[in-house]
Design a protein around this motif. Sequence first.
Motif, PDB file in Angstrom:
ATOM      1  N   ASP A  20      53.627  70.621  58.221  1.00 36.90           N
ATOM      2  CA  ASP A  20      52.998  70.842  56.916  1.00 36.90           C
ATOM      3  C   ASP A  20      53.707  69.907  55.943  1.00 36.90           C
ATOM      4  O   ASP A  20      54.766  70.228  55.404  1.00 36.90           O
ATOM      5  N   THR A  21      53.140  68.735  55.724  1.00 33.75           N
ATOM      6  CA  THR A  21      53.830  67.673  54.988  1.00 33.75           C
ATOM      7  C   THR A  21      54.157  68.050  53.541  1.00 33.75           C
ATOM      8  O   THR A  21      55.098  67.513  52.972  1.00 33.75           O
ATOM      9  N   SER A  22      53.418  68.981  52.971  1.00 31.40           N
ATOM     10  CA  SER A  22      53.702  69.364  51.583  1.00 31.40           C
ATOM     11  C   SER A  22      54.979  70.191  51.462  1.00 31.40           C
ATOM     12  O   SER A  22      55.466  70.416  50.362  1.00 31.40           O
ATOM     13  N   THR A  23      55.558  70.637  52.588  1.00 29.51           N
ATOM     14  CA  THR A  23      56.758  71.473  52.551  1.00 29.51           C
ATOM     15  C   THR A  23      58.016  70.726  52.986  1.00 29.51           C
ATOM     16  O   THR A  23      59.102  71.301  52.962  1.00 29.51           O
ATOM     17  N   VAL A  24      57.905  69.458  53.375  1.00 30.91           N
ATOM     18  CA  VAL A  24      59.042  68.730  53.940  1.00 30.91           C
ATOM     19  C   VAL A  24      60.058  68.371  52.850  1.00 30.91           C
ATOM     20  O   VAL A  24      59.689  67.910  51.776  1.00 30.91           O
ATOM     21  N   ARG A  25      61.333  68.604  53.158  1.00 32.72           N
ATOM     22  CA  ARG A  25      62.430  68.254  52.256  1.00 32.72           C
ATOM     23  C   ARG A  25      63.448  67.414  53.030  1.00 32.72           C
ATOM     24  O   ARG A  25      63.803  67.743  54.153  1.00 32.72           O
ATOM     25  N   HIS A  26      63.918  66.342  52.419  1.00 33.87           N
ATOM     26  CA  HIS A  26      64.886  65.434  53.041  1.00 33.87           C
ATOM     27  C   HIS A  26      66.235  65.535  52.342  1.00 33.87           C
ATOM     28  O   HIS A  26      66.296  65.773  51.137  1.00 33.87           O
ATOM     29  N   VAL A  27      67.306  65.305  53.118  1.00 29.70           N
ATOM     30  CA  VAL A  27      68.655  65.252  52.570  1.00 29.70           C
ATOM     31  C   VAL A  27      69.325  63.992  53.107  1.00 29.70           C
ATOM     32  O   VAL A  27      69.235  63.703  54.299  1.00 29.70           O
ATOM     33  N   ALA A  28      69.972  63.219  52.232  1.00 29.19           N
ATOM     34  CA  ALA A  28      70.703  62.021  52.644  1.00 29.19           C
ATOM     35  C   ALA A  28      71.930  61.886  51.750  1.00 29.19           C
ATOM     36  O   ALA A  28      71.808  61.497  50.590  1.00 29.19           O
ATOM     37  N   TYR A  29      73.086  62.250  52.296  1.00 29.67           N
ATOM     38  CA  TYR A  29      74.342  62.153  51.553  1.00 29.67           C
ATOM     39  C   TYR A  29      75.400  61.507  52.433  1.00 29.67           C
ATOM     40  O   TYR A  29      75.354  61.625  53.654  1.00 29.67           O
ATOM     41  N   TRP A  30      76.368  60.841  51.799  1.00 29.41           N
ATOM     42  CA  TRP A  30      77.472  60.262  52.541  1.00 29.41           C
ATOM     43  C   TRP A  30      78.669  60.072  51.623  1.00 29.41           C
ATOM     44  O   TRP A  30      78.537  60.076  50.401  1.00 29.41           O
TER      45      TRP A  30
END
Length: 124
Positions: free
Chosen positions: A69-79
């Motif tokens: 369900d593409t409307s619910t996707v959440r991304h995280v990118a930390y370093w």
Amino acid sequence: MKLGLLLCLVSLVSLASVSAWSSKAVSSSSGCWRMYDHDADTPQWAPDEWVWAGVSGWLNICDGKITVDTSTVRHVAYWSGVKVDRSRVVKYTGARVSYTKIPYERYNGDTGEAFALIPHFYKH
């Protein structure tokens, strides 16, 4: 009497086994389900040297096929403590798979890639 007690215990166990990761069937006759999926890749070498790639969202599972369900996707990118070219960080949201990818270089020269994928069942 014993049969009634046994049936009561079976129904209680069935209720207790409902996971926080999935919801009830959309329709009992359709064979469709929704499930929340989260995947994270967190290489860490020291408290000040790490990478965190993550992706999460709801999956629709119907007739053996999984779609995101593409409307619910959440991304995280930390370093922290590594070199990352921000232009090479990928946050992809697709109906079959969604992923976060972070190519990095550690200060000792080692290179790698943090990668998180949903549905993460595809990972080997």
